[in-house]
Design a protein around this motif. Structure first.
Motif, mmCIF file in Angstrom:
data_model
loop_
_atom_site.group_PDB
_atom_site.id
_atom_site.type_symbol
_atom_site.label_atom_id
_atom_site.label_comp_id
_atom_site.label_asym_id
_atom_site.label_seq_id
_atom_site.Cartn_x
_atom_site.Cartn_y
_atom_site.Cartn_z
ATOM 1 N N HIS A 1 56.525 34.452 -11.605
ATOM 2 C CA HIS A 1 56.802 33.001 -11.842
ATOM 3 C C HIS A 1 56.484 32.422 -13.325
ATOM 4 C CE1 HIS A 1 57.116 32.638 -7.636
ATOM 5 N NE2 HIS A 1 56.055 33.207 -7.376
ATOM 6 N N CYS A 2 56.947 33.273 -14.224
ATOM 7 C CA CYS A 2 56.647 32.860 -15.704
ATOM 8 C C CYS A 2 57.401 31.662 -15.838
ATOM 9 C CB CYS A 2 57.331 34.328 -16.604
ATOM 10 S SG CYS A 2 57.303 33.503 -18.388
ATOM 11 N N PRO A 3 56.767 30.857 -16.475
ATOM 12 C CA PRO A 3 57.509 29.380 -16.822
ATOM 13 C C PRO A 3 58.461 29.638 -18.081
ATOM 14 C CG PRO A 3 55.335 29.056 -17.844
ATOM 15 C CD PRO A 3 55.359 30.382 -16.994
ATOM 16 N N GLY A 4 58.418 30.563 -18.715
ATOM 17 C CA GLY A 4 59.267 30.733 -20.022
ATOM 18 C C GLY A 4 58.678 30.765 -21.338
ATOM 19 N N PRO A 5 58.953 31.475 -22.069
ATOM 20 C CA PRO A 5 57.995 31.269 -23.558
ATOM 21 C C PRO A 5 58.419 29.995 -24.172
ATOM 22 C CG PRO A 5 59.767 32.798 -23.719
ATOM 23 C CD PRO A 5 59.719 32.442 -22.142
ATOM 24 N N GLU A 6 59.496 29.313 -23.834
ATOM 25 C CA GLU A 6 59.678 28.104 -24.615
ATOM 26 C C GLU A 6 59.056 26.774 -24.020
ATOM 27 O OE1 GLU A 6 63.642 27.942 -25.397
ATOM 28 O OE2 GLU A 6 63.758 29.489 -26.846
ATOM 29 N N SER A 7 58.669 27.099 -22.671
ATOM 30 C CA SER A 7 57.956 26.055 -22.073
ATOM 31 C C SER A 7 56.825 25.280 -22.457
ATOM 32 C CB SER A 7 57.667 26.395 -20.582
ATOM 33 O OG SER A 7 56.952 25.490 -19.807
ATOM 34 N N GLU A 8 56.556 24.149 -22.288
ATOM 35 C CA GLU A 8 55.153 23.652 -22.733
ATOM 36 C C GLU A 8 54.175 24.234 -22.201
ATOM 37 O OE1 GLU A 8 55.645 19.407 -23.079
ATOM 38 O OE2 GLU A 8 56.894 19.361 -24.465
ATOM 39 N N SER A 9 54.271 24.632 -21.008
ATOM 40 C CA SER A 9 53.041 25.238 -20.158
ATOM 41 C C SER A 9 53.088 26.568 -20.407
ATOM 42 C CB SER A 9 53.438 24.843 -18.738
ATOM 43 O OG SER A 9 54.618 25.482 -18.105
ATOM 44 N N ALA A 10 53.872 27.318 -21.294
ATOM 45 C CA ALA A 10 53.741 28.706 -21.461
ATOM 46 C C ALA A 10 52.262 29.114 -21.684
ATOM 47 C CB ALA A 10 54.756 29.162 -22.613
ATOM 48 N N GLY A 11 51.913 30.289 -21.310
ATOM 49 C CA GLY A 11 50.404 30.862 -21.253
ATOM 50 C C GLY A 11 49.455 29.893 -20.765
ATOM 51 N N LYS A 12 49.796 28.860 -20.022
ATOM 52 C CA LYS A 12 48.932 28.048 -19.597
ATOM 53 C C LYS A 12 48.719 27.573 -18.258
ATOM 54 C CE LYS A 12 48.855 25.340 -24.074
ATOM 55 N NZ LYS A 12 49.085 24.151 -24.724
ATOM 56 N N GLN B 1 50.095 36.400 -22.217
ATOM 57 C CA GLN B 1 49.488 34.864 -22.106
ATOM 58 C C GLN B 1 49.219 34.242 -23.289
ATOM 59 O OE1 GLN B 1 46.573 34.805 -19.363
ATOM 60 N NE2 GLN B 1 46.493 32.342 -19.090
ATOM 61 N N GLU B 2 48.144 35.278 -23.971
ATOM 62 C CA GLU B 2 47.770 34.574 -25.409
ATOM 63 C C GLU B 2 48.727 34.222 -26.246
ATOM 64 O OE1 GLU B 2 44.501 35.976 -28.869
ATOM 65 O OE2 GLU B 2 44.676 37.132 -26.927
ATOM 66 N N ILE B 3 49.673 35.034 -26.569
ATOM 67 C CA ILE B 3 50.641 34.698 -27.764
ATOM 68 C C ILE B 3 51.657 33.340 -27.189
ATOM 69 C CG2 ILE B 3 52.444 36.516 -26.768
ATOM 70 C CD1 ILE B 3 53.074 36.908 -29.613
ATOM 71 N N CYS B 4 52.049 33.612 -25.870
ATOM 72 C CA CYS B 4 52.710 32.407 -25.383
ATOM 73 C C CYS B 4 51.943 31.077 -25.793
ATOM 74 C CB CYS B 4 53.127 32.575 -24.133
ATOM 75 S SG CYS B 4 54.621 33.768 -23.576
ATOM 76 N N ALA B 5 50.814 31.155 -25.225
ATOM 77 C CA ALA B 5 49.793 29.852 -25.297
ATOM 78 C C ALA B 5 49.717 29.421 -26.721
ATOM 79 C CB ALA B 5 48.418 30.374 -24.718
ATOM 80 N N SER B 6 49.695 30.275 -27.680
ATOM 81 C CA SER B 6 49.432 29.905 -29.102
ATOM 82 C C SER B 6 50.740 29.081 -29.599
ATOM 83 C CB SER B 6 49.377 31.080 -30.072
ATOM 84 O OG SER B 6 50.018 32.113 -29.868
ATOM 85 N N GLN B 7 51.855 29.605 -29.026
ATOM 86 C CA GLN B 7 53.439 28.947 -29.386
ATOM 87 C C GLN B 7 53.977 27.873 -28.475
ATOM 88 O OE1 GLN B 7 55.839 32.231 -30.113
ATOM 89 N NE2 GLN B 7 54.692 33.422 -31.320
ATOM 90 N N ALA B 8 53.218 27.535 -27.353
ATOM 91 C CA ALA B 8 53.684 26.718 -26.280
ATOM 92 C C ALA B 8 54.198 25.353 -27.078
ATOM 93 C CB ALA B 8 52.803 26.612 -25.090
ATOM 94 N N GLY B 9 55.431 24.831 -26.680
ATOM 95 C CA GLY B 9 55.852 23.833 -27.076
ATOM 96 C C GLY B 9 56.268 23.552 -28.425
ATOM 97 N N ILE B 10 56.064 24.664 -29.346
ATOM 98 C CA ILE B 10 56.682 24.769 -30.738
ATOM 99 C C ILE B 10 58.154 24.258 -30.674
ATOM 100 C CG2 ILE B 10 56.856 26.293 -32.981
ATOM 101 C CD1 ILE B 10 54.278 27.413 -32.014
ATOM 102 N N ALA B 11 59.093 24.963 -29.907
ATOM 103 C CA ALA B 11 60.305 24.718 -30.035
ATOM 104 C C ALA B 11 60.621 23.247 -29.734
ATOM 105 C CB ALA B 11 61.109 25.632 -28.885
ATOM 106 N N GLY B 12 60.055 22.326 -29.250
ATOM 107 C CA GLY B 12 60.224 21.116 -28.945
ATOM 108 C C GLY B 12 60.910 20.708 -27.835
ATOM 109 N N PRO B 13 61.574 19.420 -27.595
ATOM 110 C CA PRO B 13 62.252 19.327 -26.354
ATOM 111 C C PRO B 13 63.487 20.273 -26.116
ATOM 112 C CG PRO B 13 61.794 17.202 -27.399
ATOM 113 C CD PRO B 13 61.298 18.451 -28.302
ATOM 114 N N ASP B 14 63.945 20.422 -25.000
ATOM 115 C CA ASP B 14 64.983 21.405 -24.905
ATOM 116 C C ASP B 14 66.269 20.366 -25.295
ATOM 117 O OD1 ASP B 14 67.114 22.801 -23.784
ATOM 118 O OD2 ASP B 14 66.259 23.135 -21.909
ATOM 119 N N PRO B 15 66.980 20.857 -26.152
ATOM 120 C CA PRO B 15 68.108 20.177 -26.506
ATOM 121 C C PRO B 15 69.286 20.244 -25.528
ATOM 122 C CG PRO B 15 68.019 22.622 -27.659
ATOM 123 C CD PRO B 15 66.721 22.266 -26.877
ATOM 124 N N ASP B 16 69.289 21.308 -24.490
ATOM 125 C CA ASP B 16 70.269 21.212 -23.528
ATOM 126 C C ASP B 16 70.107 20.068 -22.756
ATOM 127 O OD1 ASP B 16 71.509 23.602 -24.565
ATOM 128 O OD2 ASP B 16 70.187 24.674 -23.475
#
Length: 225
Positions: A37-48, A58-73
């Motif tokens: 049930h991975c939320p995806g590495p680009e999700s704001e809840s990634a790793g959390k 988990q650790e690397i995803c949590a450190s980058q969560a939300g960096i990509a910003g809002p989904d442009p799609d």
């Protein structure tokens, strides 16, 4: 001895290039060793999220969560759906209650009642796509056009889009995690060319009176996406 080579006509080559496969139709950026049930590495809840517990990423995803910003799609999908007058989501908390049957009959009724009424059906039951069979368009194919992927039309005013059109055979299984299924649904909303009021290749919003979504059992990833 000369090696035998199967001859492929130019028409067959063009068809192979234009007909998408299920794997090629959606971009999957979820690590192969991610939890189910991975939320995806680009999700704001990634790793959390709860589904990230115990994941080696988990650790690397949590450190980058939300960096990509809002989904442009999201903005693109919102723009694409502006031309859809009515959106109907067919769902239930359990399976086997007739969602797909109801979806197909509703679509045929709406399309048959008025020939000028444009109706679309999106099969978001990615792991169990039954709409092509129920609506009598199994083994059909989707093709690329100037405006995106062309749905399969069972009537002049009734189009259908399903992952079932992209599977190699009826018995093929789709075993995907939530983010990849969500990516598939996103492309159905963003990239399918339902036709517009003026020019289907213009990129204008689709001119649909009704867009009906057939969903899988329960209330999970597909519904929330």
């Amino acid at each position: 001895m000369a090696e035998a080579v199967a001859a492929i006509s130019p028409e067959q080559q063009q068809q192979q290039q234009q007909t998408p496969s299920a794997s090629a139709f959606v971009g999957d950026r979820v690590p192969d060793n991610a939890n189910e049930h991975c939320p995806g590495p680009e999700s704001e809840s990634a790793g959390k999220a709860d589904g990230c517990a115990g994941c080696p990423n988990q650790e690397i995803c949590a450190s980058q969560a939300g960096i990509a910003g809002p989904d442009p799609d999201i903005a693109v999908i919102t723009e694409r759906l502006l031309g859809v007058k009515h959106k109907i989501l067919v769902l239930s908390g359990k399976g086997g209650v007739g969602k797909s049957t109801f979806t197909s009959q509703l679509a045929f009724a709406l399309a048959g009642d008025d020939e000028d009424r444009e109706v679309g059906v999106v099969d978001v039951d990615v792991c169990g796509p039954s709409i092509p069979t129920i609506m009598g368009c199994a083994r059909e194919e989707v093709h690329a056009s100037g405006g995106g992927w062309s749905p399969v039309f069972v009537r002049d005013n009734l189009g259908v889009m399903s992952i079932g059109f992209m599977l190699p055979d009826d018995d093929s299984a789709v075993i995907w995690r939530g983010p990849k299924k969500n990516g598939m649904i996103k492309q159905f909303l963003r990239d399918v060319d339902w036709g517009s009021s003026s020019n289907s290749d213009s990129g204008d919003p689709p001119n649909l009176d009704y867009l009906i979504f057939d969903t899988p059992p329960g209330t999970s990833d597909e519904h929330l996406s």
